[in-house]
Write a protein that holds these residues in place. Structure first.
Motif, PDB file in Angstrom:
ATOM      1  N   THR A  51       0.661  -1.094   0.361  1.00 42.90           N
ATOM      2  CA  THR A  51       0.116  -0.027   0.441  1.00 42.90           C
ATOM      3  C   THR A  51       0.692   1.134   0.073  1.00 42.90           C
ATOM      4  O   THR A  51       2.468   1.002   0.246  1.00 42.90           O
ATOM      5  CB  THR A  51      -0.905   0.032   1.445  1.00 42.90           C
ATOM      6  OG1 THR A  51      -0.368   0.077   2.267  1.00 42.90           O
ATOM      7  CG2 THR A  51      -1.637  -1.492   1.640  1.00 42.90           C
ATOM      8  N   SER A  53       0.734   3.175   2.498  1.00 50.26           N
ATOM      9  CA  SER A  53       2.010   3.344   3.683  1.00 50.26           C
ATOM     10  C   SER A  53       2.433   2.429   4.425  1.00 50.26           C
ATOM     11  O   SER A  53       3.064   2.058   5.480  1.00 50.26           O
ATOM     12  CB  SER A  53       0.543   3.379   4.535  1.00 50.26           C
ATOM     13  OG  SER A  53      -0.078   1.905   4.330  1.00 50.26           O
ATOM     14  N   SER A  54       2.914   0.907   2.723  1.00 47.32           N
ATOM     15  CA  SER A  54       3.650  -0.036   3.012  1.00 47.32           C
ATOM     16  C   SER A  54       2.959  -1.400   3.491  1.00 47.32           C
ATOM     17  O   SER A  54       4.420  -1.749   4.226  1.00 47.32           O
ATOM     18  CB  SER A  54       5.322   0.511   4.306  1.00 47.32           C
ATOM     19  OG  SER A  54       5.739   1.967   2.395  1.00 47.32           O
ATOM     20  N   THR A  55       2.251  -1.169   3.929  1.00 47.11           N
ATOM     21  CA  THR A  55       1.792  -2.394   4.229  1.00 47.11           C
ATOM     22  C   THR A  55       1.820  -3.403   2.741  1.00 47.11           C
ATOM     23  O   THR A  55       1.097  -3.183   2.113  1.00 47.11           O
ATOM     24  CB  THR A  55       0.114  -2.052   5.102  1.00 47.11           C
ATOM     25  OG1 THR A  55       0.485  -1.169   5.616  1.00 47.11           O
ATOM     26  CG2 THR A  55      -0.510  -3.436   5.073  1.00 47.11           C
ATOM     27  N   THR A  56       2.097  -4.977   3.428  1.00 52.24           N
ATOM     28  CA  THR A  56       2.062  -5.919   2.621  1.00 52.24           C
ATOM     29  C   THR A  56       1.611  -6.688   2.800  1.00 52.24           C
ATOM     30  O   THR A  56       0.972  -7.098   3.334  1.00 52.24           O
ATOM     31  CB  THR A  56       3.738  -6.468   2.508  1.00 52.24           C
ATOM     32  OG1 THR A  56       3.995  -7.272   4.098  1.00 52.24           O
ATOM     33  CG2 THR A  56       4.746  -4.824   1.755  1.00 52.24           C
ATOM     34  N   ASN A  57       1.513  -7.668   1.003  1.00 52.80           N
ATOM     35  CA  ASN A  57       0.441  -9.152   1.565  1.00 52.80           C
ATOM     36  C   ASN A  57       0.956  -9.856   0.154  1.00 52.80           C
ATOM     37  O   ASN A  57       1.466  -9.308  -0.734  1.00 52.80           O
ATOM     38  CB  ASN A  57      -1.342  -8.319   2.155  1.00 52.80           C
ATOM     39  CG  ASN A  57      -1.996  -7.940   0.528  1.00 52.80           C
ATOM     40  OD1 ASN A  57      -2.228  -8.726  -0.109  1.00 52.80           O
ATOM     41  ND2 ASN A  57      -2.037  -7.039   0.310  1.00 52.80           N
TER      42      ASN A  57
END
Length: 114
Positions: A51, A53-57
Motif C-alpha cells: 500500500t 503506507s507500505s503495508t504488504t500482503n
C-alpha cells in the motif's frame, strides 16, 4: 503514465531474481502497488501488494520467498523473488492503483527451470 517492468529472465529452481517497476506520470507515493503474474492458460493472479503506507500482503504460495518493497524517492516498486520454483514461471506485471485509477506495466517474463 508509464510503468516499466524489468528484471525477468531464466533461472534455475532455487535461484533468485529481482523485478523492478519504474513508474512515471503519477504521484507514485499515493498509489498502492502490486505485482501480478499470468502463466499460460491461467488467469492473472495477484502475487504481492504494497500500500501507499507500505503495508504488504502476499498470495499464500509465495509467502516467505518473495518480498515486495517500494522506493518513493525513485518511483519504483520491487519484487525480490528467492527460492524460485518452476510453478513461479509466468509473465509478471506491475500495477498501480489509487481509488478508481488502475495502471498496468507491460510485463516481464520469468522462467524457472527444474
Amino acid at each position: 503514465v508509464q510503468l516499466q517492468a524489468s528484471g525477468g529472465g531464466l533461472v534455475q529452481a532455487g535461484g533468485s531474481l529481482r523485478l523492478s517497476c519504474a513508474v512515471s506520470g503519477i504521484n507514485f507515493y499515493i498509489y498502492n502497488m502490486g505485482w501480478y503474474r499470468q502463466a499460460p492458460g491461467k488467469q492473472r493472479e495477484l502475487v504481492a501488494a504494497i500500500t501507499a503506507s507500505s503495508t504488504t500482503n502476499y498470495v499464500e504460495s509465495v509467502k516467505g520467498r518473495f518480498t515486495i518493497s517500494r522506493d518513493n524517492a525513485k518511483n519504483t516498486v520491487y519484487l525480490q523473488m528467492d527460492s524460485l520454483r518452476p510453478e513461479d514461471t509466468a509473465v509478471y506485471y506491475c500495477n498501480a492503483n489509487h481509488m478508481v485509477r488502475y495502471y498496468w506495466g507491460q510485463g516481464t517474463q520469468v522462467t524457472v527451470s527444474s
